[in-house]
Design a protein around this motif. Sequence first.
Motif, short mmCIF file in Angstrom:
data_model
loop_
_atom_site.label_atom_id
_atom_site.label_comp_id
_atom_site.label_asym_id
_atom_site.label_seq_id
_atom_site.Cartn_x
_atom_site.Cartn_y
_atom_site.Cartn_z
N ARG A 129 0.84 -1.21 0.00
CA ARG A 129 0.00 0.00 0.00
C ARG A 129 0.87 1.26 0.00
N ILE B 159 -6.01 4.72 -6.35
CA ILE B 159 -5.74 3.48 -5.62
C ILE B 159 -7.01 3.08 -4.88
N GLU B 160 -7.48 1.87 -5.13
CA GLU B 160 -8.66 1.34 -4.45
C GLU B 160 -8.29 0.02 -3.77
N THR B 161 -7.92 0.07 -2.52
CA THR B 161 -7.56 -1.15 -1.81
C THR B 161 -7.55 -0.89 -0.31
N SER B 162 -7.89 -1.91 0.45
CA SER B 162 -7.80 -1.86 1.91
C SER B 162 -6.79 -2.88 2.41
N GLU B 163 -6.11 -3.56 1.49
CA GLU B 163 -5.14 -4.58 1.86
C GLU B 163 -3.87 -3.95 2.43
N THR C 113 -6.98 2.81 -12.68
CA THR C 113 -7.37 2.52 -11.29
C THR C 113 -6.62 1.27 -10.85
N SER D 132 -5.91 -1.60 -7.92
CA SER D 132 -6.46 -2.27 -6.73
C SER D 132 -5.57 -3.45 -6.39
N GLU E 210 -5.43 -7.26 -4.22
CA GLU E 210 -6.20 -8.35 -3.59
C GLU E 210 -5.24 -9.45 -3.18
N ARG F 32 -4.17 -5.15 -9.72
CA ARG F 32 -4.95 -4.97 -10.95
C ARG F 32 -4.92 -3.51 -11.39
#
Length: 467
Positions: free
Chosen positions: A325, A341-345, A375, A377, A379, A388
């Motif tokens: 991150r 950036i779209e992630t909570s990892e 974008t 992300s 996982e 991704r």
Amino acid sequence: MKLRFFDSLRGQLVLLILGALIVAQAISLWLFVDERGLAVRAALGSEAAGRAANVARLIEEAPPELQDSILRAADSPLVRFDITAQPTVDHVNHKDGGSVEGRMRALLGPDDDREIRIELHEAEGDLMPMAHMPASDGTMHLRMMQGALSTIEMTLSVALQDGRWLNVDTRFHRPPLQWPVISTLSFGITAAIILMVVFWFLLNRLTGPLRKVATATEKFGRGEAGKPLPLIGPREVRDLTWTFNAMQNRLTRHMADRTRVLAALGHDLRSPLTALRVHAELVDEDEIRESLISSIEEMQEMVETTLAYARGMATSEEPQIVNIREFLEKLQNDMLGAFEIETSERVTLRLRPNAIRRALRNLIENALRYGGDATVSVEHQKTDLLIRIADDGPGIPEADLERVFEPFFRLEESRSRNTGGTGLGLSIARMIVRAHGGDVVLENREGQGLLATVVLPLGCDADADRG
């Protein structure tokens, strides 16, 4: 954790050793009980034969009025004496009674040739007290002895001098299957010693070197150059280690030679291209001069990207453990917020930061150039980390999703030469990711756009925290 242990070589060998010990102990116990049973039967048969011979002689020598008293005194819960006119054993040929008959004839004397009949058979049903025994005493004694014991009945018919027959009914109990405390203790100590020796051997001589080979193979697959492994352990393990060292050395040397050739080729092309550029500037006609300069610039760009491709093949950068991150946020700042950036990892991963930064930058720049936006992300899936990069561009024809990774390949329709690029960006990105043991996969999104997925193995140095 338990299932993982028994899935390993050590766990399976432990199960195998314990299973072999248990089977060996069971066979030994069975043989021991059988031998003990034979010994008990022989002893009881010899005792019954001796009692029968003594009672027969005593009956023949005692007055008739004492014979009933002698029979009652000789009776016991498991042995019954009786005198009848006809023998209880009605056949002459008998089996398994040779030792009993021999014992009786030895006690009766060598000149005694009276007929002795013996019959052995399995007892059926519950044992009941013999005749002439009080029900309370006999029943209590038998209940204490029988339990789950199997019983063999022996019947003797001994001819008396007056023509009558002395019949003897006796019963032998086979000893039950027992596991004494001393046997359990001996089994536990034996198993513990064997397992300690096996664990020491496996840890130091077998699984230790094998784990080192597995770890070195995983690191080498991620592009990390390692030192040759020491040749330790059994001969088969040493052969495996030597083969791995030789393979690692050959592949490293091959990749270094290839990189040097490409770098030297790109470097040597710079000088003639510079000379051509100088000569092109001297051309008087503007149209021809601009055409030559444009071609030379394109060739120079191809040389630069070839050098970049060669540098991407090099693996001199030391791997580091980075937080993905934070890594993406730093890349976003370097590119002035060109992507979202779209992630909570929150995942830490061992990689070569500069190389992966370059691969991701190539993919993001492609998304921005041909899709207008990007974008990113992240996982976490079991043993892999998926990064991704999605865009809203026209996508790529299905037939060309793999061809775009070929060096210098460019799409003529959706990705024109006029938009820039030499066809090495995706090749460099995939090469870098594959050097880390992963891969880059392209697929068209539903509706419109392209999705580039970077698959990176987490390995043993990774740590994931969802949240």
